[in-house]
Motif scaffolding. Structure first.
Motif, short mmCIF file in Angstrom:
data_model
loop_
_atom_site.label_atom_id
_atom_site.label_comp_id
_atom_site.label_asym_id
_atom_site.label_seq_id
_atom_site.Cartn_x
_atom_site.Cartn_y
_atom_site.Cartn_z
N GLY A 118 0.86 -1.24 -0.04
CA GLY A 118 -0.10 0.04 0.05
C GLY A 118 0.94 1.27 -0.05
O GLY A 118 0.46 2.30 -0.80
N TRP A 119 1.68 1.13 0.70
CA TRP A 119 2.64 2.45 0.74
C TRP A 119 3.19 2.64 -0.32
O TRP A 119 3.49 3.81 -1.13
CB TRP A 119 3.83 2.22 2.02
N LEU A 120 4.06 1.84 -1.09
CA LEU A 120 4.58 1.81 -2.51
C LEU A 120 3.68 2.44 -3.34
O LEU A 120 3.87 3.10 -4.10
CB LEU A 120 5.20 0.19 -2.83
N ILE A 121 2.49 1.68 -3.52
CA ILE A 121 1.49 2.04 -4.58
C ILE A 121 0.93 3.65 -4.35
O ILE A 121 0.98 4.38 -5.18
CB ILE A 121 0.13 1.24 -4.50
N GLU A 122 1.02 3.90 -3.08
CA GLU A 122 0.62 5.37 -2.70
C GLU A 122 1.78 6.36 -3.28
O GLU A 122 1.38 7.43 -3.65
CB GLU A 122 0.32 5.77 -1.44
N VAL A 123 2.89 5.81 -3.04
CA VAL A 123 4.29 6.69 -3.30
C VAL A 123 4.19 6.94 -4.87
O VAL A 123 4.46 8.03 -5.49
CB VAL A 123 5.42 6.44 -2.66
N MET A 124 3.81 5.62 -5.41
CA MET A 124 3.75 5.66 -6.99
C MET A 124 2.63 6.68 -7.60
O MET A 124 2.95 7.19 -8.50
CB MET A 124 3.50 4.41 -7.75
N ARG A 125 1.62 6.85 -6.92
CA ARG A 125 0.70 7.45 -7.38
C ARG A 125 1.16 9.08 -7.08
O ARG A 125 0.71 10.01 -7.89
CB ARG A 125 -0.66 7.62 -6.54
N CYS A 126 1.79 9.24 -5.89
CA CYS A 126 2.38 10.52 -5.86
C CYS A 126 3.28 11.09 -6.80
O CYS A 126 3.10 12.09 -7.49
CB CYS A 126 3.06 10.85 -4.46
N VAL A 127 4.09 10.18 -7.27
CA VAL A 127 5.07 10.35 -8.36
C VAL A 127 4.26 10.63 -9.79
O VAL A 127 4.51 11.59 -10.31
CB VAL A 127 6.10 9.19 -8.64
N GLU A 128 3.43 9.87 -9.94
CA GLU A 128 2.55 10.06 -11.21
C GLU A 128 1.85 11.41 -11.27
O GLU A 128 1.66 11.99 -12.18
CB GLU A 128 1.76 9.08 -11.59
N ALA A 129 1.28 11.77 -10.00
CA ALA A 129 0.79 13.10 -9.96
C ALA A 129 1.52 14.31 -10.09
O ALA A 129 1.10 15.44 -10.43
CB ALA A 129 0.04 13.22 -8.55
N ILE A 130 2.88 14.02 -10.08
CA ILE A 130 3.80 15.24 -10.32
C ILE A 130 3.63 15.66 -11.83
O ILE A 130 3.87 16.73 -12.08
CB ILE A 130 5.27 14.89 -10.02
N GLY A 131 3.42 14.67 -12.58
CA GLY A 131 3.14 14.99 -13.96
C GLY A 131 4.40 14.94 -15.03
O GLY A 131 4.24 15.52 -16.02
N ARG A 132 5.35 14.65 -14.66
CA ARG A 132 6.68 14.65 -15.50
C ARG A 132 7.50 13.37 -15.15
O ARG A 132 7.84 12.89 -13.80
CB ARG A 132 7.24 15.97 -15.51
N PRO A 133 8.42 12.90 -15.88
CA PRO A 133 9.27 11.82 -15.62
C PRO A 133 10.24 12.07 -14.63
O PRO A 133 10.70 11.33 -13.80
CB PRO A 133 9.74 11.26 -16.84
N ALA A 134 10.86 13.42 -14.69
CA ALA A 134 11.84 13.51 -13.89
C ALA A 134 11.28 14.50 -12.66
O ALA A 134 10.49 15.52 -12.97
CB ALA A 134 13.01 14.61 -14.56
N PHE A 135 11.84 14.29 -11.56
CA PHE A 135 11.28 15.15 -10.35
C PHE A 135 12.38 15.08 -9.16
O PHE A 135 13.15 14.37 -9.31
CB PHE A 135 9.98 14.54 -9.86
N THR A 136 11.79 15.82 -8.25
CA THR A 136 13.00 15.86 -6.95
C THR A 136 12.24 15.36 -5.83
O THR A 136 10.98 15.14 -5.65
CB THR A 136 13.26 17.29 -6.89
#
Length: 264
Positions: free
Chosen positions: A194-212
């Motif tokens: 569940g934690w991994l999936i939620e963090v994946m959702r956060c990363v996808e919500a950033i909206g770009r492949p590169a992020f900080t």
């Protein structure tokens, strides 16, 4: 799946012609199409077999790797939530890791064509995306029965493996690669997953492949609400990013910078 298979005609003029209702004809068409045309996204086996009627868990099973699939189909696109079976039974299957993979299909019965089809691999099913429906009224035949809904909007895009989109078929190799890119989630327990999936959702919500890292920290409050018992959300975020990096879903660029890899 070869190009000549489009537009997914089954090779006979009217599947289910002996059935009167549109619902019956649609069921015969969709089930026949899957049994005749669908390959296994996990192992590439060219066919998956239909299970016995009224089997309580899965509708189809790969004859090679034995992956199980449940089919849900309708004419129009699926909304943010999809009706499912009994709520209690669903949670028990999640706890025992016996839930099948889900197939969601849209079709055009007038043309006997599949217009959209995607899989939700079973590792994306957690209690967080299963919602209880109100109990049936006392006057109902199954009074008090509680059904469930799958909250499809809470499944990250990485958990939607498309095969047919807008009538166009994706390459088999691409479908299998996307399917395999998240299999590592099956190795984690329900809470860790569940934690991994939620963090994946956060990363996808950033909206770009590169992020900080700070981009992901912006979701700290939301994650804290989801996991109120965790008082160290930022360290937990860093831990999950490290797991996603180690499993190939992310690439660590350096100095708190990441990039989503490949097709994820």
């Amino acid at each position: 799946m070869a190009d000549e298979d489009a537009p997914f005609s089954l090779g006979f003029e009217e599947p289910g012609a002996a059935y009167v209702s549109g619902a019956q004809r649609a069921r015969v068409f969709t089930e026949s199409w899957v049994a005749a045309r669908l390959f296994c996204p996990g192992c590439g086996e060219p066919r998956i077999a239909q299970q016995a009627a009224n089997r309580p868990v899965a509708d189809f099973q790969c004859v090679g790797c034995r992956e199980e699939f449940e089919l849900k189909s309708q004419r129009g696109r699926f909304g943010p939530k999809v009706l499912d079976g009994a709520y209690g039974a669903k949670l028990l299957r999640l706890a025992s890791d016996t839930s099948p993979n889900l197939m969601l299909m849209n079709y055009d019965l007038a043309r006997f064509a599949v217009t959209d089809l995607f899989f939700v691999p079973k590792q994306f099913f957690t209690a967080a995306i299963i919602e209880a429906r109100p109990p049936l009224a006392a006057t109902a035949r199954r009074a008090g029965w509680i059904g469930s809904k799958i909250v499809l909007r809470d499944v990250p895009e990485s958990g939607k493996v498309w095969l047919v989109r807008g009538g166009e078929t994706l390459a088999k190799a691409d479908v299998m690669e996307r399917w395999r890119s998240t299999l590592f989630l099956r190795e984690a327990g329900l809470t860790a997953r569940g934690w991994l999936i939620e963090v994946m959702r956060c990363v996808e919500a950033i909206g770009r492949p590169a992020f900080t890292l700070d981009d992901v920290y912006a979701f700290e409050a939301r994650l804290a609400r989801l996991y109120p018992g965790n008082n160290n959300v930022r360290p937990k975020i860093r831990q999950q990013l490290q797991v996603l990096r180690d499993r190939g879903w992310l690439e660590f660029v350096g100095r708190g910078r990441y990039r989503v890899r490949g097709i994820a």
